[in-house]
Design an enzyme around this catalytic site. Sequence first.
Site, mmCIF file in Angstrom:
data_model
loop_
_atom_site.group_PDB
_atom_site.id
_atom_site.type_symbol
_atom_site.label_atom_id
_atom_site.label_comp_id
_atom_site.label_asym_id
_atom_site.label_seq_id
_atom_site.Cartn_x
_atom_site.Cartn_y
_atom_site.Cartn_z
ATOM 1 N N VAL A 58 0.807 -1.227 0.000
ATOM 2 C CA VAL A 58 0.000 0.000 0.000
ATOM 3 C C VAL A 58 0.841 1.278 0.000
ATOM 4 O O VAL A 58 0.294 2.373 -0.053
ATOM 5 C CB VAL A 58 -0.978 0.022 1.209
ATOM 6 C CG1 VAL A 58 -2.004 -1.087 1.076
ATOM 7 C CG2 VAL A 58 -0.235 -0.071 2.520
ATOM 8 N N SER A 59 2.160 1.136 0.055
ATOM 9 C CA SER A 59 2.999 2.343 -0.001
ATOM 10 C C SER A 59 4.036 2.199 -1.109
ATOM 11 O O SER A 59 4.347 1.098 -1.549
ATOM 12 C CB SER A 59 3.700 2.590 1.338
ATOM 13 O OG SER A 59 4.821 1.753 1.475
ATOM 14 N N GLY A 60 4.584 3.306 -1.527
ATOM 15 C CA GLY A 60 5.534 3.315 -2.639
ATOM 16 C C GLY A 60 6.985 3.241 -2.233
ATOM 17 O O GLY A 60 7.858 3.554 -3.039
ATOM 18 N N SER A 61 7.281 2.801 -1.022
ATOM 19 C CA SER A 61 8.672 2.811 -0.558
ATOM 20 C C SER A 61 9.573 1.836 -1.306
ATOM 21 O O SER A 61 10.790 1.996 -1.293
ATOM 22 C CB SER A 61 8.740 2.512 0.946
ATOM 23 O OG SER A 61 8.316 1.195 1.213
#
Length: 178
Positions: A58-61
């Site tokens: 769910v995150s772009g890290s």
Amino acid sequence: MSKTANNTFLTEEKKKKGGKFIPALCNIVGTLILLSVIGTCLPITVPQFMGYEVYNVVSGSMEPEIPVGSVIYVEPVDPVSVQEGDIIAFWSSESVVTHRVVKNKSVEGSFTTKGDANAEEDMNDVEYAAVIGQVTKHYPYLGRLLAIYTSSIGKAYAVCFAACGAMFHVLAGRLRNR
């Protein structure tokens, strides 16, 4: 044979042919619906039977390696065997984080990690106890499907869709018996 008897015979033949087409069509539609429900559930359920944990990104890290909306398959692993450059999933507070290992500090029992899209290493080291496992596979866009199926409304839609497929099969059976 009289003309009226011949017309009656042809009408009955047409009914028989038409009477086979609609039940067959209902069977095909019902089967396609059921196969689509089963097919969309397989990438989520089968890996769990093989020992993998399945998570939605769910995150772009970790972009571009692992884009947002991907599904990751995490295999349990002995933390000591994890190499620099491997991608691991671990618990951080109440959420699962997926980052690349920069350094395995086996003496301290922790990892230094960094997201590929992040400029710097993570502030806190990851303790071995927090590690879920190593990311072995990831598939873009499949995470959106996971998000749908894990929500209450998504489960209800899947059950209703499967019930519609079963109802098409019941309808086909009733039409055949008429």
